[in-house]
Design a protein around this motif. Structure first.
Motif, PDB file in Angstrom:
ATOM      1  N   ILE A  80       0.806  -1.274   0.058  1.00 17.13           N
ATOM      2  CA  ILE A  80      -0.077   0.112  -0.082  1.00 17.13           C
ATOM      3  C   ILE A  80       1.064   1.195   0.054  1.00 17.13           C
ATOM      4  O   ILE A  80       0.717   2.246  -0.882  1.00 17.13           O
ATOM      5  N   ALA A  81       2.079   1.282   0.711  1.00 16.09           N
ATOM      6  CA  ALA A  81       2.753   2.447   0.911  1.00 16.09           C
ATOM      7  C   ALA A  81       3.487   2.425  -0.308  1.00 16.09           C
ATOM      8  O   ALA A  81       3.617   3.636  -0.947  1.00 16.09           O
ATOM      9  N   HIS A  82       4.105   1.533  -1.080  1.00 14.65           N
ATOM     10  CA  HIS A  82       4.741   1.596  -2.175  1.00 14.65           C
ATOM     11  C   HIS A  82       3.883   2.223  -3.387  1.00 14.65           C
ATOM     12  O   HIS A  82       4.461   3.018  -4.006  1.00 14.65           O
ATOM     13  N   LEU A  83       2.591   1.818  -3.412  1.00 15.59           N
ATOM     14  CA  LEU A  83       1.797   2.250  -4.540  1.00 15.59           C
ATOM     15  C   LEU A  83       1.660   3.549  -4.366  1.00 15.59           C
ATOM     16  O   LEU A  83       1.436   4.221  -5.333  1.00 15.59           O
ATOM     17  N   LEU A  84       1.215   4.003  -3.222  1.00  9.28           N
ATOM     18  CA  LEU A  84       1.043   5.371  -3.069  1.00  9.28           C
ATOM     19  C   LEU A  84       1.882   6.332  -2.963  1.00  9.28           C
ATOM     20  O   LEU A  84       2.175   7.417  -3.654  1.00  9.28           O
ATOM     21  N   LEU A  85       3.238   6.082  -2.491  1.00 13.32           N
ATOM     22  CA  LEU A  85       4.204   7.091  -2.397  1.00 13.32           C
ATOM     23  C   LEU A  85       5.475   6.930  -3.651  1.00 13.32           C
ATOM     24  O   LEU A  85       5.919   7.811  -3.797  1.00 13.32           O
ATOM     25  N   ILE A  86       5.427   5.560  -4.371  1.00 11.36           N
ATOM     26  CA  ILE A  86       6.381   5.587  -5.181  1.00 11.36           C
ATOM     27  C   ILE A  86       5.600   5.473  -6.749  1.00 11.36           C
ATOM     28  O   ILE A  86       5.798   6.325  -7.529  1.00 11.36           O
ATOM     29  N   GLU A  87       4.408   4.876  -6.899  1.00 12.11           N
ATOM     30  CA  GLU A  87       3.855   4.757  -7.925  1.00 12.11           C
ATOM     31  C   GLU A  87       2.570   5.897  -8.226  1.00 12.11           C
ATOM     32  O   GLU A  87       1.998   6.045  -8.940  1.00 12.11           O
ATOM     33  N   LYS A  88       2.487   6.574  -7.069  1.00 13.68           N
ATOM     34  CA  LYS A  88       1.622   7.781  -6.880  1.00 13.68           C
ATOM     35  C   LYS A  88       0.074   7.351  -7.305  1.00 13.68           C
ATOM     36  O   LYS A  88      -0.497   8.421  -7.883  1.00 13.68           O
ATOM     37  N   LEU A  89      -0.267   6.241  -6.868  1.00 11.08           N
ATOM     38  CA  LEU A  89      -1.732   5.982  -7.009  1.00 11.08           C
ATOM     39  C   LEU A  89      -2.488   7.048  -6.079  1.00 11.08           C
ATOM     40  O   LEU A  89      -2.243   7.359  -5.171  1.00 11.08           O
ATOM     41  N   THR A  90      -3.529   7.396  -6.494  1.00  9.30           N
ATOM     42  CA  THR A  90      -4.705   7.895  -5.869  1.00  9.30           C
ATOM     43  C   THR A  90      -5.467   7.077  -5.019  1.00  9.30           C
ATOM     44  O   THR A  90      -5.461   5.896  -5.080  1.00  9.30           O
ATOM     45  N   GLY A  91      -5.936   7.531  -4.109  1.00  8.59           N
ATOM     46  CA  GLY A  91      -6.914   6.397  -2.991  1.00  8.59           C
ATOM     47  C   GLY A  91      -7.716   5.832  -3.732  1.00  8.59           C
ATOM     48  O   GLY A  91      -8.003   4.573  -3.653  1.00  8.59           O
ATOM     49  N   PRO A  92      -8.779   6.164  -4.927  1.00  7.73           N
ATOM     50  CA  PRO A  92      -9.689   5.581  -5.558  1.00  7.73           C
ATOM     51  C   PRO A  92      -8.979   4.614  -6.514  1.00  7.73           C
ATOM     52  O   PRO A  92      -9.504   3.459  -6.613  1.00  7.73           O
ATOM     53  N   GLU A  93      -7.718   4.919  -7.137  1.00  8.50           N
ATOM     54  CA  GLU A  93      -7.042   3.783  -7.622  1.00  8.50           C
ATOM     55  C   GLU A  93      -6.329   2.629  -6.912  1.00  8.50           C
ATOM     56  O   GLU A  93      -6.631   1.589  -7.322  1.00  8.50           O
ATOM     57  N   LEU A  94      -5.996   2.922  -5.786  1.00 12.06           N
ATOM     58  CA  LEU A  94      -5.548   1.949  -4.840  1.00 12.06           C
ATOM     59  C   LEU A  94      -6.529   0.924  -4.534  1.00 12.06           C
ATOM     60  O   LEU A  94      -6.693  -0.017  -4.681  1.00 12.06           O
ATOM     61  N   ARG A  95      -7.845   1.485  -4.181  1.00 12.60           N
ATOM     62  CA  ARG A  95      -9.011   0.766  -4.137  1.00 12.60           C
ATOM     63  C   ARG A  95      -9.541  -0.328  -4.999  1.00 12.60           C
ATOM     64  O   ARG A  95     -10.180  -1.198  -4.959  1.00 12.60           O
ATOM     65  N   SER A  96      -9.313   0.394  -6.282  1.00 14.53           N
ATOM     66  CA  SER A  96      -9.841  -0.161  -7.501  1.00 14.53           C
ATOM     67  C   SER A  96      -8.916  -1.642  -7.747  1.00 14.53           C
ATOM     68  O   SER A  96      -9.465  -2.549  -8.085  1.00 14.53           O
ATOM     69  N   HIS A  97      -7.684  -1.519  -7.061  1.00 12.95           N
ATOM     70  CA  HIS A  97      -6.907  -2.899  -7.302  1.00 12.95           C
ATOM     71  C   HIS A  97      -7.192  -3.699  -5.834  1.00 12.95           C
ATOM     72  O   HIS A  97      -7.015  -5.030  -6.135  1.00 12.95           O
ATOM     73  N   PHE A  98      -7.449  -3.142  -4.839  1.00 13.29           N
ATOM     74  CA  PHE A  98      -7.778  -3.986  -3.600  1.00 13.29           C
ATOM     75  C   PHE A  98      -9.364  -3.981  -3.519  1.00 13.29           C
ATOM     76  O   PHE A  98     -10.022  -3.580  -2.660  1.00 13.29           O
ATOM     77  N   ASP A  99      -9.905  -4.857  -4.294  1.00 17.51           N
ATOM     78  CA  ASP A  99     -11.360  -4.989  -4.500  1.00 17.51           C
ATOM     79  C   ASP A  99     -11.909  -6.620  -4.421  1.00 17.51           C
ATOM     80  O   ASP A  99     -13.176  -6.807  -4.197  1.00 17.51           O
ATOM     81  N   GLY A 100     -10.628  -7.565  -4.171  1.00 12.86           N
ATOM     82  CA  GLY A 100     -11.196  -8.872  -4.007  1.00 12.86           C
ATOM     83  C   GLY A 100     -11.742  -9.519  -5.248  1.00 12.86           C
ATOM     84  O   GLY A 100     -11.928 -10.527  -5.062  1.00 12.86           O
ATOM     85  N   ARG A 101     -11.669  -8.667  -6.453  1.00 12.21           N
ATOM     86  CA  ARG A 101     -12.295  -9.518  -7.443  1.00 12.21           C
ATOM     87  C   ARG A 101     -11.209  -9.775  -8.601  1.00 12.21           C
ATOM     88  O   ARG A 101      -9.970  -9.238  -8.379  1.00 12.21           O
ATOM     89  N   HIS A 102     -11.227 -10.983  -9.607  1.00 12.56           N
ATOM     90  CA  HIS A 102     -10.485 -11.389 -10.507  1.00 12.56           C
ATOM     91  C   HIS A 102      -8.600 -11.445  -9.919  1.00 12.56           C
ATOM     92  O   HIS A 102      -7.882 -10.914 -10.396  1.00 12.56           O
ATOM     93  N   TYR A 103      -8.600 -12.183  -9.061  1.00 13.76           N
ATOM     94  CA  TYR A 103      -7.286 -12.252  -8.149  1.00 13.76           C
ATOM     95  C   TYR A 103      -6.900 -11.216  -7.642  1.00 13.76           C
ATOM     96  O   TYR A 103      -5.517 -11.181  -7.318  1.00 13.76           O
TER      97      TYR A 103
END
Length: 448
Positions: A80-103
């Protein structure tokens, strides 16, 4: 794979690394993970590897942010920290990856949601970070590296946190440097001669080499230029009797065998028999026929006593903390297999003292580590020479032309007669090497 599925894979690898009491080597865990999932394509493998190694290259800074946010350094939190601090994902983008669907990873939970909110929009670097954190230097090594690197500490630490180049050694038993450059070019891979090693090539980027004819035919071996130089400094020549005392999988053994033109004998020793087994296929592919594999039970194996004073050259690439290889193994900073520095230096001296018995009068002993800490290098050599007056240290500059044959590295590479290579100054892994010569008997001196 979707980005979310790649994140799941990275989390699973990190969980496997940290599952035991002592962190497991990332390269081994990641290799096994991908081997068991051959359906994962090459681009996805590269992306998963980048995520995992990216975590360890920034482990200190990520940990600083997690501590500031009162979160534990768990695999999901690190991602979570890497994706926000390094890849600069926004909160909604992060949650779209952590949604429990499609692996994808399961959705963020209470503490993770708080963490994400606190880190969104932040930068990985922060003015309040201590210098060692900014430079990704672990506390256990900071004082030793500052002492060893001096005013170059900052520059070298940054270089140690970069990705390493891909270097190849040309196998003279199969072909020439020109043959290798041409063979790689046919597979679409650009290469150029290494800066110091006369048998080295440096590649552009990080191409896949497994299917290339140059590698399959034994024309080239993957080997850092610093490691190549170490093997050359041994000065193994045709007809000699040579020992590679800590041979591992045999990279330097093969390099010396090529230098010996398959004439004479080279004994590859190691206490890890499985590592030596990997040499079997490699030496067959390299057309190296003068290698004997000798598993040892310990550094003072009875075989050493039986072969006392019988070898012209003995190489010790001693086990060490690996501070010089952090470009390739960033995880080694944060878990060193349970050995502390005092235990490591004690083992190094025991190996050095035992292997020295193999050197014949007039022969040479080469001691090296892929560590930059003086405690594992200069201090070990000084202690050994004090206890063994029949050995003297040779100047690297005096033997460079004889053994390597190219222009010696620039100022700073040689200190107190030892070779000291660093990534920022020389573009290699960090290596320190010393060449010691055993005094010849009077009869041998007169004969020479």
């Amino acid at each position: 794979m979707t980005p979310g599925a790649r994140i799941t894979a990275a989390i699973e690898v990190l969980e496997a690394v940290t599952a035991g009491d002592v962190p497991a080597p990332v390269d081994s865990v990641l290799g096994n993970y991908l081997k068991q999932r051959r359906y994962i394509g090459s681009k996805d493998r590269t992306a998963i590897q980048a995520l995992v190694y990216g975590i360890f290259r920034r482990r200190a800074r990520l940990g600083w942010w997690l501590e500031r946010a009162k979160a534990k350094a768990l695999p999901r939190n690190l991602l979570i920290a890497h994706l926000l601090l390094i890849e600069k994902l926004t909160g909604p983008e992060l949650r779209s990856h952590f949604d429990g669907r499609h692996y994808h990873p399961y959705p963020l939970e209470g503490g993770e949601t708080v963490l994400a909110d606190r880190l969104e929009g932040k930068s990985i670097d922060h003015p309040d970070m201590p210098e060692a954190v900014l430079l990704e230097c672990p506390g256990w090594a900071e004082a030793g590296l500052r002492a060893a690197l001096g005013e170059r500490f900052t520059e070298e630490m940054r270089a140690l946190n970069d990705e390493a180049s891909t270097d190849l050694r040309v196998n003279a038993l199969v072909g020439t440097q020109e043959d290798a450059i041409a063979a790689l070019k046919r597979d679409g891979i650009f290469s150029k001669p290494a800066l110091y090693s006369p048998v080295g090539l440096r590649l552009g980027g990080r191409p896949a080499l497994g299917g290339t004819e140059a590698l399959k035919s034994g024309l080239v071996e993957i080997q850092d230029e610093g490691s190549q130089l170490l093997a050359l400094l041994v000065g193994a020549r045709p007809g000699m009797q040579v020992v590679d005392f800590c041979a591992g999988a045999g990279g330097k053994t093969l390099a010396m065998a090529a230098r010996m033109e398959n004439k004479g004998r080279i004994v590859a020793c190691d206490v890890h028999a499985k590592r030596l087994e990997r040499l079997t296929l490699r030496q067959r592919r390299a057309q190296a026929h003068n290698i004997e594999r000798r598993p040892l039970t310990r550094e003072r194996d009875p075989w050493v006593k039986r072969h006392k004073g019988k070898f012209d050259r003995v190489l010790i690439d001693a086990p060490c903390t690996g501070t010089g290889t952090w470009r390739r193994n960033p995880d080694a900073k944060w878990g060193r297999g349970g050995l502390d520095l005092a235990e490591m230096t004690s083992l190094q001296y025991a190996i050095l003292e035992s292997a020295a018995r193999l050197v014949k009068p007039g022969g040479r002993l080469v001691y090296a580590t892929c560590s930059l800490l003086a405690a594992e290098n200069e201090d070990r050599i000084s202690a050994f020479l004090a206890d063994h007056p029949d050995f003297k240290q040779m100047s690297i500059f005096d033997i460079w032309q004889e053994t390597v044959g190219t222009d010696a590295p620039p100022e700073g590479a040689v200190a107190d007669s030892a070779l000291r290579l660093t990534p920022a100054r020389h573009g290699t892994d960090g290596f320190v090497a010393a060449v010691l010569e055993r005094a010849a008997t009077q009869d041998e001196a007169e004969e020479e």
